[in-house]
Design a protein around this motif. Structure first.
Motif, mmCIF file in Angstrom:
data_model
loop_
_atom_site.group_PDB
_atom_site.id
_atom_site.type_symbol
_atom_site.label_atom_id
_atom_site.label_comp_id
_atom_site.label_asym_id
_atom_site.label_seq_id
_atom_site.Cartn_x
_atom_site.Cartn_y
_atom_site.Cartn_z
ATOM 1 N N GLY A 168 -33.075 -5.142 35.545
ATOM 2 C CA GLY A 168 -33.052 -5.814 34.207
ATOM 3 C C GLY A 168 -33.414 -7.626 34.224
ATOM 4 N N THR A 169 -34.132 -7.828 35.396
ATOM 5 C CA THR A 169 -34.408 -9.435 35.587
ATOM 6 C C THR A 169 -35.545 -9.465 34.250
ATOM 7 O OG1 THR A 169 -34.180 -9.385 37.850
ATOM 8 C CG2 THR A 169 -35.679 -11.207 36.788
ATOM 9 N N PHE A 170 -36.632 -8.878 34.046
ATOM 10 C CA PHE A 170 -37.476 -9.290 33.043
ATOM 11 C C PHE A 170 -37.558 -8.290 32.119
ATOM 12 C CE2 PHE A 170 -39.176 -9.821 37.636
ATOM 13 C CZ PHE A 170 -39.226 -11.403 37.566
ATOM 14 N N TYR A 171 -36.530 -7.361 31.651
ATOM 15 C CA TYR A 171 -36.452 -6.546 30.559
ATOM 16 C C TYR A 171 -35.026 -6.214 30.301
ATOM 17 C CZ TYR A 171 -35.963 -3.331 34.498
ATOM 18 O OH TYR A 171 -35.529 -2.622 35.753
ATOM 19 N N SER A 172 -34.958 -5.523 29.079
ATOM 20 C CA SER A 172 -33.704 -5.083 28.610
ATOM 21 C C SER A 172 -33.455 -3.627 29.265
ATOM 22 C CB SER A 172 -33.313 -4.935 27.290
ATOM 23 O OG SER A 172 -32.169 -4.392 26.836
ATOM 24 N N VAL A 174 -32.469 8.588 32.523
ATOM 25 C CA VAL A 174 -32.152 8.510 34.124
ATOM 26 C C VAL A 174 -31.975 7.240 34.654
ATOM 27 C CG1 VAL A 174 -32.816 9.765 36.176
ATOM 28 C CG2 VAL A 174 -33.233 11.211 34.380
ATOM 29 N N LEU A 175 -33.092 6.571 34.594
ATOM 30 C CA LEU A 175 -33.127 5.281 35.203
ATOM 31 C C LEU A 175 -32.186 4.537 34.494
ATOM 32 C CD1 LEU A 175 -37.105 4.556 35.417
ATOM 33 C CD2 LEU A 175 -35.611 5.048 37.295
ATOM 34 N N TYR A 176 -31.747 4.607 33.484
ATOM 35 C CA TYR A 176 -30.762 3.678 32.798
ATOM 36 C C TYR A 176 -29.322 4.016 33.420
ATOM 37 C CZ TYR A 176 -27.586 2.202 29.118
ATOM 38 O OH TYR A 176 -26.238 1.887 28.437
ATOM 39 N N GLN A 177 -29.114 5.176 33.678
ATOM 40 C CA GLN A 177 -27.748 5.459 34.327
ATOM 41 C C GLN A 177 -27.997 4.967 35.774
ATOM 42 O OE1 GLN A 177 -25.518 6.978 33.121
ATOM 43 N NE2 GLN A 177 -26.121 7.173 31.134
ATOM 44 N N ILE A 178 -29.121 5.130 36.612
ATOM 45 C CA ILE A 178 -29.140 4.791 37.976
ATOM 46 C C ILE A 178 -28.865 3.228 38.125
ATOM 47 C CG2 ILE A 178 -30.630 4.356 40.074
ATOM 48 C CD1 ILE A 178 -31.909 7.074 39.309
ATOM 49 N N THR A 179 -29.533 2.448 37.057
ATOM 50 C CA THR A 179 -29.354 0.936 36.959
ATOM 51 C C THR A 179 -27.946 0.473 36.745
ATOM 52 O OG1 THR A 179 -31.668 0.746 35.779
ATOM 53 C CG2 THR A 179 -29.912 -1.039 35.625
ATOM 54 N N HIS A 180 -27.288 1.401 36.144
ATOM 55 C CA HIS A 180 -25.656 1.028 35.890
ATOM 56 C C HIS A 180 -24.659 1.348 37.229
ATOM 57 C CE1 HIS A 180 -26.986 0.386 31.557
ATOM 58 N NE2 HIS A 180 -25.815 -0.137 31.527
ATOM 59 N N PHE A 212 -27.604 -5.365 38.963
ATOM 60 C CA PHE A 212 -27.774 -5.537 37.425
ATOM 61 C C PHE A 212 -26.767 -6.126 36.605
ATOM 62 C CE2 PHE A 212 -26.049 -3.088 33.759
ATOM 63 C CZ PHE A 212 -27.002 -3.804 32.809
ATOM 64 N N TYR A 213 -25.357 -5.720 37.027
ATOM 65 C CA TYR A 213 -24.302 -6.518 36.674
ATOM 66 C C TYR A 213 -24.185 -8.055 36.707
ATOM 67 C CZ TYR A 213 -22.546 -1.893 35.548
ATOM 68 O OH TYR A 213 -22.497 -0.569 35.097
ATOM 69 N N LEU A 214 -24.760 -8.428 37.984
ATOM 70 C CA LEU A 214 -24.694 -10.001 38.515
ATOM 71 C C LEU A 214 -25.820 -10.509 37.542
ATOM 72 C CD1 LEU A 214 -24.592 -9.780 42.109
ATOM 73 C CD2 LEU A 214 -22.943 -10.215 40.719
ATOM 74 N N ILE A 215 -27.124 -9.942 37.195
ATOM 75 C CA ILE A 215 -28.038 -10.677 36.326
ATOM 76 C C ILE A 215 -27.664 -10.358 35.093
ATOM 77 C CG2 ILE A 215 -30.458 -10.353 35.598
ATOM 78 C CD1 ILE A 215 -31.245 -9.508 38.388
ATOM 79 N N ASP A 216 -27.008 -9.542 34.736
ATOM 80 C CA ASP A 216 -26.780 -9.234 33.286
ATOM 81 C C ASP A 216 -25.446 -10.364 32.767
ATOM 82 O OD1 ASP A 216 -27.378 -7.886 30.807
ATOM 83 O OD2 ASP A 216 -25.141 -6.867 30.860
ATOM 84 N N MET A 248 -16.963 -8.478 31.366
ATOM 85 C CA MET A 248 -15.945 -8.354 32.149
ATOM 86 C C MET A 248 -16.008 -7.092 33.238
ATOM 87 S SD MET A 248 -13.982 -10.639 31.509
ATOM 88 C CE MET A 248 -12.448 -10.280 32.247
ATOM 89 N N PHE A 249 -16.474 -5.944 32.578
ATOM 90 C CA PHE A 249 -16.681 -4.719 33.580
ATOM 91 C C PHE A 249 -17.484 -4.948 34.464
ATOM 92 C CE2 PHE A 249 -19.214 -0.978 34.579
ATOM 93 C CZ PHE A 249 -18.141 -0.029 34.925
ATOM 94 N N GLY A 250 -18.846 -5.632 34.186
ATOM 95 C CA GLY A 250 -19.818 -6.100 35.022
ATOM 96 C C GLY A 250 -19.177 -6.915 36.316
ATOM 97 N N PHE A 251 -18.173 -7.781 35.888
ATOM 98 C CA PHE A 251 -17.819 -8.640 36.904
ATOM 99 C C PHE A 251 -16.969 -8.003 37.825
ATOM 100 C CE2 PHE A 251 -14.928 -11.876 38.546
ATOM 101 C CZ PHE A 251 -15.784 -12.847 38.997
ATOM 102 N N GLY A 252 -16.043 -6.919 37.219
ATOM 103 C CA GLY A 252 -15.226 -6.352 37.935
ATOM 104 C C GLY A 252 -15.901 -5.460 38.877
#
Length: 273
Positions: A203-207, A214-220, A225-229, A244-248
């Motif tokens: 997600g550096t250059f896109y949402s 499939v890629l959406y689930q893999i990214t999560h 991803f959570y660090l960048i987001d 908050m979830f991403g940080f955890g």
């Protein structure tokens, strides 16, 4: 016939694993790691800033005018936090991994393993260098974003927390890579086929909302991803996921990687001659 005492490296065994900390040794190792990148600042600090600036320039010129707004902000503003975090994690990884690989190639890794430093202290010392380099890069890029785009962090403490967490996570990954690799080409393979894709496809250059299911689930499932987001939320106030979830999620991942790094130092995995 007099007996000779055999000296073996200290890989963290003994009675000081998580007890009293050897503060002098830890401080010395951390200082060495920080001075190592500071002494060649044109390569370790200036070059990443130029690279980040080129990314911003190229994507803004090539795509910015055609892309329109993303999540309510301009394309340039949207990608700025991602480029900042991408640069932070790449440099944090490079600091720890290169330090270990260079020591192994030159044959002086024993100089680090012989002193009375526990595995815990070795991990902390190497992490200190990687996190310090990541923070310096983040501050420099942040000043550039403020000067050029007028971006002021929406949640500065959140942004700082994610930058520190991201630098810690990738510094620990760099320790693992440095332990695994015995040659520079092995390290280059890890960087090119693991670290770079993680940084670019998070997600550096896109949402990520634009990705197929499939890629959406893999990214999560990707901590990067959570660090960048999370950094994007801290800097411009928009994100694809719950910060908050991403940080955890990223914190648990970081603790797991740091624990593995400690275990490898403790065992002397791929470090014993």
């Amino acid at each position: 016939m007099p007996q000779t005492k055999q000296i073996t490296p200290n890989f963290g065994h003994g009675d000081r694993r998580f007890g009293a900390v050897n503060w002098l040794g830890l401080q010395t190792l951390a200082k060495r790691e920080i001075l190592r990148f500071a002494n060649v600042w044109t390569q370790t600090l200036l070059a990443p800033l130029v690279t980040a600036g080129l990314f911003m320039l190229i994507f803004t010129i090539a795509i910015g005018s055609k892309r329109g707004d993303v999540m309510g902000v301009s394309f340039s503003t949207f990608i700025a936090p991602g480029i900042l975090m991408m640069t932070v994690i790449q440099n944090a990884f490079a600091n720890t991994s290169s330090s270990l690989v260079i020591s192994k190639v030159q044959g002086n890794i024993v100089d680090t393993l012989m002193p009375p430093l526990s595995a815990f202290e070795l991990v902390l010392g190497y992490l200190a260098g990687g996190v310090a380099r990541g923070l310096v890069v983040a501050m420099a890029i942040g000043l550039g974003l403020w000067a050029v785009l007028g971006i002021v962090p929406a949640h500065p403490f959140v942004a700082l927390a994610f930058v520190i967490l991201g630098a810690t996570f990738m510094s620990a990954v760099g320790i693992l890579a440095g332990i695994i690799a015995n040659k520079f080409d092995q390290m280059a393979a890890i960087t090119n086929f693991i670290v770079t894709p993680l940084a670019f496809l998070s997600g550096t250059f896109y949402s990520v909302e634009a990705l197929p299911p499939v890629l959406y689930q893999i990214t999560h499932l990707n901590p990067v991803f959570y660090l960048i987001d999370g950094a994007r939320w801290g800097i411009i106030g928009v994100s694809d996921s719950n910060p908050m979830f991403g940080f955890g999620f990223a914190l648990v991942s970081t603790l797991a990687i740091c624990t593995l790094a400690w275990a490898w130092f403790h065992r002397g995995y791929r470090l014993k001659a």
